[in-house]
Motif scaffolding. Structure first.
Motif, mmCIF file in Angstrom:
data_model
loop_
_atom_site.group_PDB
_atom_site.id
_atom_site.type_symbol
_atom_site.label_atom_id
_atom_site.label_comp_id
_atom_site.label_asym_id
_atom_site.label_seq_id
_atom_site.Cartn_x
_atom_site.Cartn_y
_atom_site.Cartn_z
ATOM 1 N N GLN A 30 -97.408 16.123 9.597
ATOM 2 C CA GLN A 30 -98.726 16.676 9.932
ATOM 3 C C GLN A 30 -99.180 16.198 11.306
ATOM 4 O O GLN A 30 -99.717 16.971 12.118
ATOM 5 C CB GLN A 30 -99.772 16.288 8.875
ATOM 6 C CG GLN A 30 -99.605 17.007 7.571
ATOM 7 C CD GLN A 30 -100.604 16.518 6.530
ATOM 8 O OE1 GLN A 30 -101.387 15.596 6.778
ATOM 9 N NE2 GLN A 30 -100.570 17.136 5.347
ATOM 10 N N SER A 67 -96.675 11.862 0.975
ATOM 11 C CA SER A 67 -95.771 10.764 1.326
ATOM 12 C C SER A 67 -95.921 10.436 2.805
ATOM 13 O O SER A 67 -96.562 11.161 3.580
ATOM 14 C CB SER A 67 -94.328 11.148 1.009
ATOM 15 O OG SER A 67 -93.915 12.186 1.888
ATOM 16 N N GLU A 68 -95.293 9.373 3.209
ATOM 17 C CA GLU A 68 -95.355 8.960 4.619
ATOM 18 C C GLU A 68 -94.721 10.020 5.510
ATOM 19 O O GLU A 68 -95.212 10.318 6.611
ATOM 20 C CB GLU A 68 -94.637 7.612 4.779
ATOM 21 C CG GLU A 68 -94.712 7.037 6.176
ATOM 22 C CD GLU A 68 -94.020 5.690 6.273
ATOM 23 O OE1 GLU A 68 -93.646 5.335 7.402
ATOM 24 O OE2 GLU A 68 -93.858 5.011 5.256
ATOM 25 N N LYS A 69 -93.659 10.622 5.016
ATOM 26 C CA LYS A 69 -92.981 11.660 5.785
ATOM 27 C C LYS A 69 -93.902 12.867 5.991
ATOM 28 O O LYS A 69 -93.969 13.429 7.104
ATOM 29 C CB LYS A 69 -91.703 12.081 5.061
ATOM 30 C CG LYS A 69 -90.896 13.112 5.810
ATOM 31 C CD LYS A 69 -89.641 13.455 5.044
ATOM 32 C CE LYS A 69 -88.861 14.542 5.789
ATOM 33 N NZ LYS A 69 -87.673 14.938 5.059
ATOM 34 N N ASP A 70 -94.643 13.261 4.924
ATOM 35 C CA ASP A 70 -95.565 14.392 5.045
ATOM 36 C C ASP A 70 -96.659 14.106 6.067
ATOM 37 O O ASP A 70 -97.025 14.977 6.868
ATOM 38 C CB ASP A 70 -96.201 14.716 3.686
ATOM 39 C CG ASP A 70 -95.187 15.244 2.687
ATOM 40 O OD1 ASP A 70 -94.161 15.804 3.126
ATOM 41 O OD2 ASP A 70 -95.439 15.084 1.471
ATOM 42 N N ILE A 71 -97.174 12.924 6.081
ATOM 43 C CA ILE A 71 -98.232 12.551 7.031
ATOM 44 C C ILE A 71 -97.701 12.587 8.458
ATOM 45 O O ILE A 71 -98.356 13.103 9.372
ATOM 46 C CB ILE A 71 -98.818 11.165 6.678
ATOM 47 C CG1 ILE A 71 -99.557 11.239 5.335
ATOM 48 C CG2 ILE A 71 -99.745 10.669 7.782
ATOM 49 C CD1 ILE A 71 -100.011 9.921 4.816
ATOM 50 N N LEU A 72 -96.491 12.058 8.658
ATOM 51 C CA LEU A 72 -95.896 12.074 9.996
ATOM 52 C C LEU A 72 -95.643 13.504 10.473
ATOM 53 O O LEU A 72 -95.843 13.831 11.654
ATOM 54 C CB LEU A 72 -94.599 11.264 10.014
ATOM 55 C CG LEU A 72 -94.772 9.749 9.909
ATOM 56 C CD1 LEU A 72 -93.413 9.068 9.769
ATOM 57 C CD2 LEU A 72 -95.522 9.206 11.099
#
Length: 136
Positions: A129, A122-127
């Motif tokens: 990372q 998700s976008e949250k996971d990428i942010l």
């Protein structure tokens, strides 16, 4: 060569085609009867008692032999053409409905059979990372 011919004939597609041709012939007879015996008489009656099979433009006069037999002269039989067009439209519409129903049924099966795609991070996971990489 005989074995190849046997293999060709025994394929499912050839047998299905043969059955389809036989059924189409029977179906064509039903549609012709429907057009000639059920559909066109009321239409002809509504148009003032017209029998579509009799509609024609005579190109040559009928010939009467000495024994009384009548040989029809050349004519453009546009009434028969109208009936054949109606036959075609009925058959085409029914085939359209069959193909449409088949396509809807197979499309539903394909959708049900296809696994759901992996949603990925998700976008949250990428942010998160990116933040962790920046901290390092």
């Amino acid at each position: 060569m005989l074995k190849e011919f046997k293999d060709f004939i025994m394929k499912g597609n050839v047998l299905e085609l043969a059955v389809a041709v036989i059924i189409a012939g029977a179906f064509g007879a039903i549609v012709t009867s429907f057009t000639n015996d059920v559909l066109m008489p009321p239409i002809g009656q509504a148009l003032g008692g017209v029998d579509f099979t009799d509609l024609k433009i005579a190109l040559a006069a009928d010939e009467v032999a000495a024994d009384g037999t009548v040989t029809e002269g050349a004519a453009i039989r546009y009434g028969m053409f109208i009936q054949k067009v109606v036959d075609f439209l009925i058959i085409a519409f029914i085939l359209f409905m069959i193909v449409r129903t088949y396509n809807k049924a197979t499309a539903k099966q394909e959708v049900e059979a296809a696994p759901a795609p992996d949603p990925g991070p998700s976008e949250k996971d990428i942010l998160l990372q990116i933040r962790d990489l920046l901290k390092k």
